[in-house]
Motif scaffolding. Sequence first.
Motif, PDB file in Angstrom:
ATOM      1  N   PRO A   1       0.841  -1.202   0.000  1.00  0.00           N
ATOM      2  CA  PRO A   1       0.000   0.000   0.000  1.00  0.00           C
ATOM      3  C   PRO A   1       0.878   1.254   0.000  1.00  0.00           C
ATOM      4  O   PRO A   1       1.820   1.361   0.783  1.00  0.00           O
ATOM      5  CB  PRO A   1      -0.808  -0.113   1.302  1.00  0.00           C
ATOM      6  CG  PRO A   1      -0.117  -1.122   2.132  1.00  0.00           C
ATOM      7  CD  PRO A   1       0.786  -1.927   1.253  1.00  0.00           C
ATOM      8  N   VAL A   2       0.581   2.173  -0.912  1.00  0.00           N
ATOM      9  CA  VAL A   2       1.318   3.439  -1.007  1.00  0.00           C
ATOM     10  C   VAL A   2       0.317   4.565  -1.192  1.00  0.00           C
ATOM     11  O   VAL A   2      -0.804   4.352  -1.646  1.00  0.00           O
ATOM     12  CB  VAL A   2       2.348   3.442  -2.162  1.00  0.00           C
ATOM     13  CG1 VAL A   2       3.451   2.425  -1.917  1.00  0.00           C
ATOM     14  CG2 VAL A   2       1.693   3.205  -3.498  1.00  0.00           C
ATOM     15  N   ARG A   3       0.732   5.754  -0.851  1.00  0.00           N
ATOM     16  CA  ARG A   3      -0.114   6.935  -1.036  1.00  0.00           C
ATOM     17  C   ARG A   3       0.036   7.438  -2.462  1.00  0.00           C
ATOM     18  O   ARG A   3       1.101   7.327  -3.072  1.00  0.00           O
ATOM     19  CB  ARG A   3       0.265   8.035  -0.049  1.00  0.00           C
ATOM     20  CG  ARG A   3       0.080   7.659   1.412  1.00  0.00           C
ATOM     21  CD  ARG A   3      -1.349   7.479   1.821  1.00  0.00           C
ATOM     22  NE  ARG A   3      -2.027   8.770   1.794  1.00  0.00           N
ATOM     23  CZ  ARG A   3      -3.330   8.919   1.811  1.00  0.00           C
ATOM     24  NH1 ARG A   3      -4.121   7.880   1.843  1.00  0.00           N
ATOM     25  NH2 ARG A   3      -3.867  10.112   1.776  1.00  0.00           N
ATOM     26  N   CYS A   4      -1.045   7.999  -2.987  1.00  0.00           N
ATOM     27  CA  CYS A   4      -1.066   8.512  -4.346  1.00  0.00           C
ATOM     28  C   CYS A   4      -1.856   9.821  -4.334  1.00  0.00           C
ATOM     29  O   CYS A   4      -2.872   9.931  -3.648  1.00  0.00           O
ATOM     30  CB  CYS A   4      -1.744   7.489  -5.259  1.00  0.00           C
ATOM     31  SG  CYS A   4      -1.876   7.988  -6.981  1.00  0.00           S
ATOM     32  N   LYS A   5      -1.366  10.805  -5.072  1.00  0.00           N
ATOM     33  CA  LYS A   5      -2.069  12.084  -5.166  1.00  0.00           C
ATOM     34  C   LYS A   5      -2.387  12.350  -6.629  1.00  0.00           C
ATOM     35  O   LYS A   5      -1.507  12.268  -7.490  1.00  0.00           O
ATOM     36  CB  LYS A   5      -1.196  13.206  -4.605  1.00  0.00           C
ATOM     37  CG  LYS A   5      -1.863  14.558  -4.631  1.00  0.00           C
ATOM     38  CD  LYS A   5      -0.941  15.622  -4.072  1.00  0.00           C
ATOM     39  CE  LYS A   5      -1.578  16.982  -4.251  1.00  0.00           C
ATOM     40  NZ  LYS A   5      -0.623  18.058  -4.125  1.00  0.00           N
TER      41      LYS A   5
ATOM     42  N   THR B   1      -6.791  15.230  -4.777  1.00  0.00           N
ATOM     43  CA  THR B   1      -7.259  14.013  -4.125  1.00  0.00           C
ATOM     44  C   THR B   1      -6.090  13.106  -3.755  1.00  0.00           C
ATOM     45  O   THR B   1      -5.264  12.776  -4.596  1.00  0.00           O
ATOM     46  CB  THR B   1      -8.218  13.233  -5.063  1.00  0.00           C
ATOM     47  OG1 THR B   1      -9.269  14.093  -5.467  1.00  0.00           O
ATOM     48  CG2 THR B   1      -8.774  12.011  -4.374  1.00  0.00           C
ATOM     49  N   ARG B   2      -6.058  12.749  -2.486  1.00  0.00           N
ATOM     50  CA  ARG B   2      -5.058  11.789  -2.005  1.00  0.00           C
ATOM     51  C   ARG B   2      -5.769  10.501  -1.639  1.00  0.00           C
ATOM     52  O   ARG B   2      -6.850  10.525  -1.072  1.00  0.00           O
ATOM     53  CB  ARG B   2      -4.325  12.314  -0.773  1.00  0.00           C
ATOM     54  CG  ARG B   2      -3.406  13.459  -1.074  1.00  0.00           C
ATOM     55  CD  ARG B   2      -2.733  13.926   0.208  1.00  0.00           C
ATOM     56  NE  ARG B   2      -1.893  15.068  -0.049  1.00  0.00           N
ATOM     57  CZ  ARG B   2      -0.575  15.029  -0.001  1.00  0.00           C
ATOM     58  NH1 ARG B   2       0.039  13.917   0.305  1.00  0.00           N
ATOM     59  NH2 ARG B   2       0.134  16.106  -0.245  1.00  0.00           N
ATOM     60  N   SER B   3      -5.134   9.382  -1.956  1.00  0.00           N
ATOM     61  CA  SER B   3      -5.718   8.090  -1.605  1.00  0.00           C
ATOM     62  C   SER B   3      -4.609   7.068  -1.414  1.00  0.00           C
ATOM     63  O   SER B   3      -3.457   7.301  -1.779  1.00  0.00           O
ATOM     64  CB  SER B   3      -6.697   7.633  -2.681  1.00  0.00           C
ATOM     65  OG  SER B   3      -6.072   7.633  -3.937  1.00  0.00           O
ATOM     66  N   THR B   4      -4.974   5.951  -0.840  1.00  0.00           N
ATOM     67  CA  THR B   4      -4.042   4.839  -0.713  1.00  0.00           C
ATOM     68  C   THR B   4      -4.351   3.855  -1.822  1.00  0.00           C
ATOM     69  O   THR B   4      -5.507   3.495  -2.034  1.00  0.00           O
ATOM     70  CB  THR B   4      -4.183   4.153   0.661  1.00  0.00           C
ATOM     71  OG1 THR B   4      -3.891   5.121   1.678  1.00  0.00           O
ATOM     72  CG2 THR B   4      -3.215   2.981   0.788  1.00  0.00           C
ATOM     73  N   VAL B   5      -3.319   3.450  -2.546  1.00  0.00           N
ATOM     74  CA  VAL B   5      -3.459   2.486  -3.633  1.00  0.00           C
ATOM     75  C   VAL B   5      -2.538   1.311  -3.352  1.00  0.00           C
ATOM     76  O   VAL B   5      -1.668   1.377  -2.477  1.00  0.00           O
ATOM     77  CB  VAL B   5      -3.119   3.111  -5.007  1.00  0.00           C
ATOM     78  CG1 VAL B   5      -4.072   4.247  -5.334  1.00  0.00           C
ATOM     79  CG2 VAL B   5      -1.684   3.595  -5.061  1.00  0.00           C
TER      80      VAL B   5
ATOM     81  N   GLY C   1      -6.698   0.275  -7.230  1.00  0.00           N
ATOM     82  CA  GLY C   1      -7.474   0.720  -6.086  1.00  0.00           C
ATOM     83  C   GLY C   1      -8.235   2.016  -6.235  1.00  0.00           C
ATOM     84  O   GLY C   1      -8.998   2.378  -5.346  1.00  0.00           O
ATOM     85  N   ILE C   2      -8.049   2.739  -7.305  1.00  0.00           N
ATOM     86  CA  ILE C   2      -8.829   3.953  -7.509  1.00  0.00           C
ATOM     87  C   ILE C   2      -9.443   3.903  -8.908  1.00  0.00           C
ATOM     88  O   ILE C   2      -8.922   3.236  -9.793  1.00  0.00           O
ATOM     89  CB  ILE C   2      -7.991   5.239  -7.313  1.00  0.00           C
ATOM     90  CG1 ILE C   2      -6.719   5.214  -8.146  1.00  0.00           C
ATOM     91  CG2 ILE C   2      -7.655   5.450  -5.864  1.00  0.00           C
ATOM     92  CD1 ILE C   2      -5.881   6.460  -8.006  1.00  0.00           C
ATOM     93  N   PRO C   3     -10.554   4.585  -9.089  1.00  0.00           N
ATOM     94  CA  PRO C   3     -11.224   4.543 -10.392  1.00  0.00           C
ATOM     95  C   PRO C   3     -10.309   4.939 -11.537  1.00  0.00           C
ATOM     96  O   PRO C   3      -9.282   5.597 -11.337  1.00  0.00           O
ATOM     97  CB  PRO C   3     -12.373   5.541 -10.237  1.00  0.00           C
ATOM     98  CG  PRO C   3     -12.614   5.628  -8.778  1.00  0.00           C
ATOM     99  CD  PRO C   3     -11.274   5.414  -8.126  1.00  0.00           C
ATOM    100  N   ARG C   4     -10.720   4.548 -12.691  1.00  0.00           N
ATOM    101  CA  ARG C   4      -9.947   4.742 -13.915  1.00  0.00           C
ATOM    102  C   ARG C   4      -9.436   6.181 -14.076  1.00  0.00           C
ATOM    103  O   ARG C   4     -10.180   7.133 -13.933  1.00  0.00           O
ATOM    104  CB  ARG C   4     -10.842   4.364 -15.087  1.00  0.00           C
ATOM    105  CG  ARG C   4     -10.156   4.344 -16.393  1.00  0.00           C
ATOM    106  CD  ARG C   4     -11.112   3.885 -17.468  1.00  0.00           C
ATOM    107  NE  ARG C   4     -10.330   3.447 -18.610  1.00  0.00           N
ATOM    108  CZ  ARG C   4     -10.758   2.610 -19.500  1.00  0.00           C
ATOM    109  NH1 ARG C   4     -11.958   2.102 -19.402  1.00  0.00           N
ATOM    110  NH2 ARG C   4      -9.998   2.266 -20.504  1.00  0.00           N
ATOM    111  N   HIS C   5      -8.147   6.299 -14.365  1.00  0.00           N
ATOM    112  CA  HIS C   5      -7.531   7.586 -14.670  1.00  0.00           C
ATOM    113  C   HIS C   5      -7.650   7.850 -16.165  1.00  0.00           C
ATOM    114  O   HIS C   5      -7.867   6.938 -16.958  1.00  0.00           O
ATOM    115  CB  HIS C   5      -6.029   7.558 -14.337  1.00  0.00           C
ATOM    116  CG  HIS C   5      -5.723   7.643 -12.894  1.00  0.00           C
ATOM    117  ND1 HIS C   5      -5.291   6.563 -12.163  1.00  0.00           N
ATOM    118  CD2 HIS C   5      -5.752   8.685 -12.040  1.00  0.00           C
ATOM    119  CE1 HIS C   5      -5.071   6.939 -10.927  1.00  0.00           C
ATOM    120  NE2 HIS C   5      -5.347   8.221 -10.818  1.00  0.00           N
TER     121      HIS C   5
END
Length: 134
Positions: A24-28, A32-36, A50-54
């Motif tokens: 698990p790593v942080r992504c910005k 919006t910041r989230s853990t992916v 882990g996050i919706p389609r970019h």
Amino acid sequence: MTDELDGTWRINHRRTRRVGFELPVRCKHGVTRSTVMLKDMTTHGARIEGIPRHRIGDTVTLFLPELAPKLAVVIWSEDKTSGLEFELPLHENIFANLVADFAIGHLQRLEMARPLTDNAAKAEPAVPPTRHAA
């Protein structure tokens, strides 16, 4: 053409060997910041889940352990998985350290050209101590 549509092109045209991670790593992305979940990585990029389609071409910041934030561009995206290309590739030694410390199965340090430190070599004796009944 079919290869490009089904993703085979990406697999068959990598610059370097991918190493599997389950980290698990942080992504910005924007504000919006989230853990992916970091799924695999090379010196040139990574696959995250882990996050919706970019959108292809989006810029994201990936926060890898013990490193300064790493800028990357989305080069492909499907459902909740995205492929990132780092703005600047990771140095081979830095990549080797990440692999040794966090990769799935913690690949042997020598395989990734990371020599054992003196302390690591002394940490586990080659022959376990003999136990005697009291």
